[in-house]
Design a protein around this motif. Structure first.
Motif, PDB file in Angstrom:
ATOM      1  N   ALA A  85       7.448  -1.074  -0.743  1.00  0.00           N
ATOM      2  CA  ALA A  85       7.093  -0.296   0.343  1.00  0.00           C
ATOM      3  C   ALA A  85       5.505   0.023  -0.202  1.00  0.00           C
ATOM      4  O   ALA A  85       4.586   0.163   0.944  1.00  0.00           O
ATOM      5  N   LEU A  86       5.248   0.273  -1.013  1.00  0.00           N
ATOM      6  CA  LEU A  86       3.910   0.711  -1.964  1.00  0.00           C
ATOM      7  C   LEU A  86       2.889  -0.506  -1.412  1.00  0.00           C
ATOM      8  O   LEU A  86       1.539   0.151  -1.242  1.00  0.00           O
ATOM      9  N   PHE A  87       3.003  -1.693  -1.112  1.00  0.00           N
ATOM     10  CA  PHE A  87       2.235  -2.517  -0.855  1.00  0.00           C
ATOM     11  C   PHE A  87       1.773  -2.085   0.139  1.00  0.00           C
ATOM     12  O   PHE A  87       0.432  -2.550   0.277  1.00  0.00           O
ATOM     13  N   TRP A  88       2.209  -2.104   1.218  1.00  0.00           N
ATOM     14  CA  TRP A  88       1.939  -1.913   2.496  1.00  0.00           C
ATOM     15  C   TRP A  88       0.957  -0.379   2.536  1.00  0.00           C
ATOM     16  O   TRP A  88      -0.190  -0.334   3.189  1.00  0.00           O
ATOM     17  N   VAL A  89       1.447   0.513   1.964  1.00  0.00           N
ATOM     18  CA  VAL A  89       0.620   1.827   1.765  1.00  0.00           C
ATOM     19  C   VAL A  89      -0.755   1.619   1.172  1.00  0.00           C
ATOM     20  O   VAL A  89      -1.955   1.651   1.733  1.00  0.00           O
ATOM     21  N   VAL A  90      -0.798   0.614   0.038  1.00  0.00           N
ATOM     22  CA  VAL A  90      -2.087   0.255  -0.649  1.00  0.00           C
ATOM     23  C   VAL A  90      -2.796  -0.227   0.088  1.00  0.00           C
ATOM     24  O   VAL A  90      -4.213  -0.529   0.272  1.00  0.00           O
ATOM     25  N   ALA A  91      -2.416  -1.396   0.764  1.00  0.00           N
ATOM     26  CA  ALA A  91      -3.215  -2.272   1.730  1.00  0.00           C
ATOM     27  C   ALA A  91      -3.757  -1.790   2.826  1.00  0.00           C
ATOM     28  O   ALA A  91      -4.965  -1.739   3.246  1.00  0.00           O
ATOM     29  N   VAL A  92      -3.129  -0.758   3.495  1.00  0.00           N
ATOM     30  CA  VAL A  92      -3.784  -0.087   4.825  1.00  0.00           C
ATOM     31  C   VAL A  92      -4.527   1.093   4.172  1.00  0.00           C
ATOM     32  O   VAL A  92      -5.772   1.191   4.675  1.00  0.00           O
ATOM     33  N   ALA A  93      -4.071   1.852   3.028  1.00  0.00           N
ATOM     34  CA  ALA A  93      -5.085   2.993   2.654  1.00  0.00           C
ATOM     35  C   ALA A  93      -6.439   2.397   1.871  1.00  0.00           C
ATOM     36  O   ALA A  93      -7.498   3.013   1.977  1.00  0.00           O
ATOM     37  N   GLY A  94      -6.264   1.220   1.362  1.00  0.00           N
ATOM     38  CA  GLY A  94      -7.330   0.814   0.632  1.00  0.00           C
ATOM     39  C   GLY A  94      -8.401  -0.013   1.636  1.00  0.00           C
ATOM     40  O   GLY A  94      -9.633  -0.156   1.313  1.00  0.00           O
ATOM     41  N   LEU A  95      -7.857  -0.453   2.886  1.00  0.00           N
ATOM     42  CA  LEU A  95      -8.728  -1.044   3.753  1.00  0.00           C
ATOM     43  C   LEU A  95      -9.940  -0.081   4.171  1.00  0.00           C
ATOM     44  O   LEU A  95     -10.924  -0.508   4.810  1.00  0.00           O
ATOM     45  N   LEU A  96      -9.231   1.113   4.532  1.00  0.00           N
ATOM     46  CA  LEU A  96     -10.076   2.046   5.289  1.00  0.00           C
ATOM     47  C   LEU A  96     -11.476   2.311   4.545  1.00  0.00           C
ATOM     48  O   LEU A  96     -12.577   2.125   5.284  1.00  0.00           O
ATOM     49  N   PRO A  97     -11.232   2.669   2.933  1.00  0.00           N
ATOM     50  CA  PRO A  97     -12.677   2.900   2.571  1.00  0.00           C
ATOM     51  C   PRO A  97     -13.445   1.419   2.574  1.00  0.00           C
ATOM     52  O   PRO A  97     -14.673   1.600   2.256  1.00  0.00           O
ATOM     53  N   LEU A  98     -12.686   0.508   2.262  1.00  0.00           N
ATOM     54  CA  LEU A  98     -13.479  -0.705   2.057  1.00  0.00           C
ATOM     55  C   LEU A  98     -14.219  -0.952   3.307  1.00  0.00           C
ATOM     56  O   LEU A  98     -15.389  -1.674   3.081  1.00  0.00           O
ATOM     57  N   VAL A  99     -13.728  -1.084   4.456  1.00  0.00           N
ATOM     58  CA  VAL A  99     -14.372  -1.375   5.746  1.00  0.00           C
ATOM     59  C   VAL A  99     -15.597  -0.414   5.826  1.00  0.00           C
ATOM     60  O   VAL A  99     -16.599  -0.670   6.208  1.00  0.00           O
ATOM     61  N   SER A 100     -15.449   1.122   5.622  1.00  0.00           N
ATOM     62  CA  SER A 100     -16.584   1.959   5.640  1.00  0.00           C
ATOM     63  C   SER A 100     -17.540   1.631   4.662  1.00  0.00           C
ATOM     64  O   SER A 100     -18.848   1.881   5.252  1.00  0.00           O
ATOM     65  N   THR A 101     -17.422   1.376   3.514  1.00  0.00           N
ATOM     66  CA  THR A 101     -18.231   0.744   2.542  1.00  0.00           C
ATOM     67  C   THR A 101     -18.964  -0.422   2.992  1.00  0.00           C
ATOM     68  O   THR A 101     -20.400  -0.546   2.660  1.00  0.00           O
ATOM     69  N   TYR A 102     -18.356  -1.286   3.412  1.00  0.00           N
ATOM     70  CA  TYR A 102     -19.078  -2.683   3.974  1.00  0.00           C
ATOM     71  C   TYR A 102     -19.983  -2.348   5.045  1.00  0.00           C
ATOM     72  O   TYR A 102     -21.020  -2.918   4.983  1.00  0.00           O
ATOM     73  N   ALA A 103     -19.391  -1.622   5.941  1.00  0.00           N
ATOM     74  CA  ALA A 103     -20.195  -1.276   7.033  1.00  0.00           C
ATOM     75  C   ALA A 103     -21.579  -0.436   6.789  1.00  0.00           C
ATOM     76  O   ALA A 103     -22.643  -0.798   7.119  1.00  0.00           O
ATOM     77  N   PHE A 104     -21.188   0.604   5.870  1.00  0.00           N
ATOM     78  CA  PHE A 104     -22.516   1.396   5.431  1.00  0.00           C
ATOM     79  C   PHE A 104     -23.543   0.373   4.684  1.00  0.00           C
ATOM     80  O   PHE A 104     -24.690   0.549   5.007  1.00  0.00           O
ATOM     81  N   ALA A 105     -23.126  -0.477   3.751  1.00  0.00           N
ATOM     82  CA  ALA A 105     -24.143  -1.441   3.116  1.00  0.00           C
ATOM     83  C   ALA A 105     -24.665  -2.379   3.879  1.00  0.00           C
ATOM     84  O   ALA A 105     -25.921  -2.399   3.897  1.00  0.00           O
ATOM     85  N   PHE A 106     -24.185  -3.082   4.889  1.00  0.00           N
ATOM     86  CA  PHE A 106     -24.739  -3.777   5.681  1.00  0.00           C
ATOM     87  C   PHE A 106     -25.415  -3.104   6.776  1.00  0.00           C
ATOM     88  O   PHE A 106     -26.698  -3.714   7.070  1.00  0.00           O
ATOM     89  N   GLU A 107     -25.335  -2.118   7.182  1.00  0.00           N
ATOM     90  CA  GLU A 107     -26.088  -1.327   8.247  1.00  0.00           C
ATOM     91  C   GLU A 107     -27.416  -0.678   7.588  1.00  0.00           C
ATOM     92  O   GLU A 107     -28.292  -0.678   8.270  1.00  0.00           O
ATOM     93  N   TRP A 108     -27.210  -0.298   6.256  1.00  0.00           N
ATOM     94  CA  TRP A 108     -28.453   0.400   5.605  1.00  0.00           C
ATOM     95  C   TRP A 108     -29.329  -0.892   5.445  1.00  0.00           C
ATOM     96  O   TRP A 108     -30.569  -0.739   5.538  1.00  0.00           O
TER      97      TRP A 108
END
Length: 170
Positions: free
Chosen positions: A73-96
């Motif tokens: 079950a940890l797989f899905w927790v890591v998948a979802v929890a990891g995607l949130l900062p990843l998307v935010s960092t991706y958006a930050f870098a591209f928008e900057w």
């Protein structure tokens, strides 16, 4: 925008933002179609982050754990929890760097300061840190969409804090 008859690879390359941002159409701020296109762009960007970055990392974790990680079950927790900062960092870098993400290029949107100038490092950082407030909704992003839907300029909390707006590009 790429020619619709062009090979898929050249259409895909056209999604990568160019250094020189297109001219923003500030009069499109708050249009309902812009909010819909922002949602589509965010979904596209999340999919890119998952497929290109996160899925390969999750696969490596599963291989290293001899298949134990993928079955837990940890797989899905890591998948979802990891995607949130990843998307935010991706958006930050591209928008900057480009004032838009590949998803926004696809939807012909651009993030700019309220006066129409390109998004700055500080504005991009602030609006993307505030994205965590949007994640508080159920489902995630529901709060940001609701706030933007009721705002005259279609701004979510991060846009208000950073004095930015997402509009159509020419």
């Amino acid at each position: 925008m790429a020619d619709e008859n062009a090979p898929w690879s050249s259409r895909l390359v056209s999604l990568y933002p160019s250094r020189k941002p297109p001219e923003p159409q500030l009069d499109t701020a708050g249009e309902r179609g812009v909010l819909r296109d922002r949602i589509l762009a965010a979904g596209f960007d999340a999919l890119v982050c998952f497929v290109v970055i996160e899925a390969p990392l999750l696969w490596v974790l599963d291989v290293v754990s001899a298949g134990q990680f993928g079955e837990s079950a940890l797989f899905w927790v890591v998948a979802v929890a990891g995607l949130l900062p990843l998307v935010s960092t991706y958006a930050f870098a591209f928008e900057w760097q480009y004032s838009r993400t590949p998803g926004k290029v696809w939807q012909r949107l651009i993030t700019v300061s309220d006066d129409g100038t390109p998004c700055t490092l500080f504005a991009s950082a602030l609006r993307n840190l505030a994205r965590y407030l949007d994640y508080l909704g159920v489902p995630p992003l529901a709060l940001g969409v609701a706030i933007a839907a009721f705002d005259d300029e279609g701004k979510r909390v991060g846009d208000r804090m950073a004095e930015t707006v997402v509009v159509r590009s020419r």
